[in-house]
Design a protein around this motif. Structure first.
Motif, mmCIF file in Angstrom:
data_model
loop_
_atom_site.group_PDB
_atom_site.id
_atom_site.type_symbol
_atom_site.label_atom_id
_atom_site.label_comp_id
_atom_site.label_asym_id
_atom_site.label_seq_id
_atom_site.Cartn_x
_atom_site.Cartn_y
_atom_site.Cartn_z
ATOM 1 N N CYS A 184 0.961 -1.273 -0.204
ATOM 2 C CA CYS A 184 -0.216 0.087 -0.022
ATOM 3 C C CYS A 184 0.817 1.183 0.642
ATOM 4 O O CYS A 184 2.109 1.164 0.325
ATOM 5 N N ALA A 185 0.369 2.427 -0.244
ATOM 6 C CA ALA A 185 0.810 3.567 -0.903
ATOM 7 C C ALA A 185 -0.268 4.476 -0.300
ATOM 8 O O ALA A 185 -1.669 4.399 -0.718
ATOM 9 N N TRP A 186 0.347 5.756 0.886
ATOM 10 C CA TRP A 186 -0.499 6.356 0.660
ATOM 11 C C TRP A 186 -0.009 7.753 0.060
ATOM 12 O O TRP A 186 0.775 8.398 0.285
ATOM 13 N N ALA A 187 -1.573 8.787 0.040
ATOM 14 C CA ALA A 187 -0.312 9.344 -0.749
ATOM 15 C C ALA A 187 -1.747 10.570 -0.588
ATOM 16 O O ALA A 187 -2.631 11.011 -0.665
ATOM 17 N N ARG A 188 -1.701 12.454 0.060
ATOM 18 C CA ARG A 188 -2.157 13.397 0.213
ATOM 19 C C ARG A 188 -2.509 14.060 -1.634
ATOM 20 O O ARG A 188 -1.947 14.571 -1.256
ATOM 21 N N VAL A 189 -3.651 14.005 -1.618
ATOM 22 C CA VAL A 189 -4.175 15.275 -3.414
ATOM 23 C C VAL A 189 -4.683 15.638 -2.131
ATOM 24 O O VAL A 189 -6.193 15.857 -1.816
ATOM 25 N N PRO A 190 -4.466 17.105 -2.972
ATOM 26 C CA PRO A 190 -4.615 18.495 -2.592
ATOM 27 C C PRO A 190 -5.798 18.557 -2.840
ATOM 28 O O PRO A 190 -5.927 18.369 -4.294
ATOM 29 N N ILE A 191 -6.920 19.566 -2.785
ATOM 30 C CA ILE A 191 -8.255 19.293 -3.625
ATOM 31 C C ILE A 191 -8.389 21.022 -4.690
ATOM 32 O O ILE A 191 -7.320 21.511 -4.016
ATOM 33 N N ALA A 192 -9.381 21.137 -5.524
ATOM 34 C CA ALA A 192 -8.870 22.058 -5.885
ATOM 35 C C ALA A 192 -8.337 23.476 -5.807
ATOM 36 O O ALA A 192 -9.335 23.666 -4.329
ATOM 37 N N GLY A 193 -7.917 24.229 -5.322
ATOM 38 C CA GLY A 193 -7.448 25.898 -5.190
ATOM 39 C C GLY A 193 -7.127 25.290 -3.932
ATOM 40 O O GLY A 193 -6.402 26.265 -3.212
ATOM 41 N N GLU A 194 -6.746 24.375 -3.084
ATOM 42 C CA GLU A 194 -6.286 24.075 -1.945
ATOM 43 C C GLU A 194 -4.779 23.976 -2.172
ATOM 44 O O GLU A 194 -3.948 23.988 -2.807
ATOM 45 N N VAL A 195 -3.780 25.550 -1.022
ATOM 46 C CA VAL A 195 -2.847 24.887 -1.192
ATOM 47 C C VAL A 195 -1.827 23.703 -0.307
ATOM 48 O O VAL A 195 -2.403 23.386 1.122
ATOM 49 N N PRO A 196 -1.281 22.655 -0.521
ATOM 50 C CA PRO A 196 -0.510 21.693 -0.122
ATOM 51 C C PRO A 196 0.400 22.054 1.158
ATOM 52 O O PRO A 196 1.115 23.443 1.017
ATOM 53 N N ALA A 197 0.239 21.585 2.083
ATOM 54 C CA ALA A 197 0.860 22.344 2.803
ATOM 55 C C ALA A 197 3.141 21.672 3.170
ATOM 56 O O ALA A 197 2.697 20.547 2.882
ATOM 57 N N LEU A 198 3.354 22.118 3.707
ATOM 58 C CA LEU A 198 4.310 21.175 3.214
ATOM 59 C C LEU A 198 4.758 20.588 4.651
ATOM 60 O O LEU A 198 4.855 20.950 5.822
#
Length: 55
Positions: free
Chosen positions: A41-55
């Motif tokens: 398994c692998a997990w990823a955080r996919v940003p919602i349209a318009g959301e600024v990804p956290a670093l």
């Protein structure tokens, strides 16, 4: 295992081949059977349209 590790810079092709050779010889010496994990398994955080990804 080999190509992704080499592509990511985690190992050289020679290191991968050496590891695999050692693994094979140790398994044969002990008459062992190697079993690959069936589920990976692998997990990823996919940003919602318009959301600024956290670093």
């Amino acid at each position: 295992m080999g190509p992704p590790a080499v592509a990511a810079g985690a190992a050289t092709q020679e290191q991968v081949e050496g590891f695999l050779g050692t693994l094979r010889s140790q398994a044969r010496a002990r008459e062992a059977m190697l079993h690959a994990q069936e589920l990976t398994c692998a997990w990823a955080r996919v940003p919602i349209a318009g959301e600024v990804p956290a670093l």
